[in-house]
Each structure stands twice: as C-alpha cells, then as structure tokens.
Design a protein around this motif. Structure first.
Motif, short mmCIF file in Angstrom:
data_model
loop_
_atom_site.label_atom_id
_atom_site.label_comp_id
_atom_site.label_asym_id
_atom_site.label_seq_id
_atom_site.Cartn_x
_atom_site.Cartn_y
_atom_site.Cartn_z
N GLU A 63 0.85 -1.19 0.00
CA GLU A 63 0.00 0.00 0.00
C GLU A 63 0.88 1.24 0.00
OE1 GLU A 63 -2.10 -0.39 3.69
OE2 GLU A 63 -3.52 -1.86 2.86
N PRO A 64 0.41 2.32 -0.62
CA PRO A 64 1.19 3.57 -0.56
C PRO A 64 1.39 4.00 0.90
CG PRO A 64 -0.52 3.72 -2.23
CD PRO A 64 -0.78 2.46 -1.46
N LEU A 65 2.62 4.36 1.23
CA LEU A 65 2.93 4.81 2.59
C LEU A 65 2.27 6.16 2.85
CD1 LEU A 65 4.51 4.47 5.25
CD2 LEU A 65 6.44 5.59 4.13
N PHE A 66 2.39 7.06 1.88
CA PHE A 66 1.79 8.39 1.99
C PHE A 66 0.51 8.39 1.15
CE2 PHE A 66 6.35 8.97 2.47
CZ PHE A 66 6.44 9.77 3.58
N THR A 67 -0.64 8.43 1.80
CA THR A 67 -1.88 8.45 1.03
C THR A 67 -1.99 9.75 0.26
OG1 THR A 67 -3.12 9.26 2.93
CG2 THR A 67 -3.12 6.88 2.57
N CYS A 68 -2.35 9.62 -1.01
CA CYS A 68 -2.54 10.75 -1.92
C CYS A 68 -1.26 11.52 -2.24
CB CYS A 68 -3.62 11.71 -1.40
SG CYS A 68 -5.23 10.93 -1.24
N TYR A 69 -0.09 10.88 -2.09
CA TYR A 69 1.19 11.52 -2.41
C TYR A 69 1.98 10.64 -3.39
CZ TYR A 69 1.55 14.92 1.51
OH TYR A 69 1.39 15.95 2.38
N VAL A 70 2.63 11.28 -4.34
CA VAL A 70 3.64 10.65 -5.20
C VAL A 70 4.77 11.67 -5.31
CG1 VAL A 70 4.18 9.86 -7.54
CG2 VAL A 70 2.02 9.24 -6.50
N PHE A 71 6.00 11.19 -5.36
CA PHE A 71 7.16 12.06 -5.50
C PHE A 71 7.65 12.03 -6.94
CE2 PHE A 71 7.08 10.45 -1.17
CZ PHE A 71 7.10 11.64 -0.45
N ALA A 72 8.02 13.18 -7.45
CA ALA A 72 8.57 13.27 -8.81
C ALA A 72 9.85 14.08 -8.76
CB ALA A 72 7.57 13.92 -9.76
N ARG A 73 10.87 13.60 -9.45
CA ARG A 73 12.16 14.31 -9.53
C ARG A 73 12.22 14.97 -10.89
NH1 ARG A 73 17.93 12.91 -10.35
NH2 ARG A 73 19.08 14.35 -9.02
N ILE A 74 12.02 16.28 -10.89
CA ILE A 74 11.85 17.02 -12.14
C ILE A 74 12.59 18.35 -12.10
CG2 ILE A 74 9.60 16.00 -12.70
CD1 ILE A 74 8.30 18.47 -11.41
N THR A 75 12.69 18.96 -13.29
CA THR A 75 13.26 20.30 -13.40
C THR A 75 12.13 21.32 -13.28
OG1 THR A 75 12.96 20.42 -15.79
CG2 THR A 75 15.05 19.47 -14.99
N ASP A 76 12.48 22.59 -13.11
CA ASP A 76 11.47 23.64 -13.06
C ASP A 76 10.66 23.69 -14.35
OD1 ASP A 76 12.13 24.39 -10.49
OD2 ASP A 76 13.30 26.14 -11.07
N GLU A 105 16.28 12.73 2.11
CA GLU A 105 15.02 12.30 2.72
C GLU A 105 14.36 11.20 1.91
OE1 GLU A 105 12.55 15.63 3.64
OE2 GLU A 105 13.90 16.32 5.21
N ILE A 106 14.44 11.28 0.59
CA ILE A 106 13.91 10.21 -0.26
C ILE A 106 14.69 8.93 0.02
CG2 ILE A 106 13.63 9.40 -2.64
CD1 ILE A 106 11.59 11.57 -1.89
N GLU A 107 16.02 9.04 0.16
CA GLU A 107 16.85 7.87 0.44
C GLU A 107 16.52 7.27 1.81
OE1 GLU A 107 18.75 6.17 -1.69
OE2 GLU A 107 17.98 7.64 -3.12
N VAL A 108 16.25 8.12 2.80
CA VAL A 108 15.87 7.62 4.14
C VAL A 108 14.57 6.84 4.06
CG1 VAL A 108 15.02 8.34 6.42
CG2 VAL A 108 17.12 9.32 5.52
#
Length: 185
Positions: A63-76, A105-108
C-alpha cells in the motif's frame, strides 16, 4: 579542478532536478506513478509492505505509505506538464511554494521501507529536541532529531514533508550529540 567548479556554477537552476511531492486523487498513487514512468518522469511512490487478514486467508499487500502523495524528480521546466498528468491535483506546498524534498530524505524513506514492514505514519506536530547519532544498524552514523521516545520507539523526522516515521531502535544504539533541552537552561 577550476573547470569543474566553473561548470557546476554555470548550471542553469531551471535544469536541476529536484524532488517534489504531489497530491493525487484518493487511491491514485500507483496509477500516477505508472503514468509518470510511461512519460519517462523519475518518480517514487513509497509502498508499505502490510500483512492483511481476510476471513479465509492472510496476504501481503503493498500500500502507498503516503496516502494521496507521489514524489517526482523534475526540473522547473517540467513542473507545469507534471501538474497536467491525470490523477495529479497539485503540489504539496510549504510557505506558499511547492515543497522541495531533499534527496537524502527520499533515500531515508527507501532505506526505512527496505528495513521495516508495516510502517506507521503520523503527522508531525511537535518541536525539535535532542540531536542524536545512530551507533549501529541501518542508520549507523546518521544524525537525526529525536521527536519522541517511548520505551524503544524512536520517531525520525522528515521536516520538509511534515511527517515522521516510527520504528523500534534500542536506546543503546543511540548517542546524544547535542541536548537542546539542557543547552537551553
């Protein structure tokens, strides 16, 4: 060496990739991550390994750890196109701007989920106290802020997200680096 420093300082800040947290529709976290992957957008949807009990069986589900959250690594430059993705509602904001999540923090989060299953997530509502260093185990030599200690339970702060994760770490595996409570006296 001088050329390296010069070329790094000339990097266009709009081309530097940073992690952002995005709000999604409820139960859309995995779908949004899948869409990002198809669009070649680096993303991370932390999945928590949980044992679920049904009347006739037990099963491990992710299950997603953070409900309603996804992380994206992007440029401006990519920020607007990411917002236009199906299922994405908005950026998680901090002080009126999209919150930038540190790579560490993502790595943690990744290491934490590899080491522990059935992780609990609680909203962060307390102030910073002691700074500690972990002496052994997965987070050896990592410094962190003790949010609360109850028996063997230690809460690890993820300040830019406003959350902390809970895991059992023996007190004998910690050493105080800076005691803010004593220093204030």
């Amino acid at each position: 060496m001088l050329g390296e420093a010069f070329s790094q300082s000339n990097t266009d800040p709009k081309l530097v990739k940073k992690w952002y947290a995005l709000y999604t529709h409820a139960k859309w976290e995995k779908k949004v991550a899948s869409i990002f992957t198809r669009k070649n957008i680096e993303n991370y949807c932390p999945l928590n390994k949980v044992l679920r009990q049904w009347s006739d069986r037990k099963k491990i589900v992710y299950e997603p750890l953070f409900t309603c959250y996804v992380f994206a690594r992007i440029t401006d430059k990519e920020r607007i196109s990411v917002l236009q993705t199906d299922g994405v509602l908005n950026y998680v904001s901090w002080q009126g701007k999209p919150a930038v999540i540190r790579d560490t923090e993502i790595e943690v989060i990744k290491k934490f989920l590899l080491e522990y299953s059935n992780v609990k997530l609680e909203r962060l509502d307390i102030d910073v106290n002691d700074i500690v260093r972990v002496k052994c185990g997965l987070f050896m030599e990592q410094e962190g802020t003790v949010m609360e200690v109850l028996g063997k339970t230690v809460r690890i702060s993820l300040p830019s997200l406003g959350y902390y994760m809970t895991a059992e770490i023996p007190k004998s595996h910690l050493e105080v680096v800076n005691n803010n409570a004593r220093d204030a006296c």
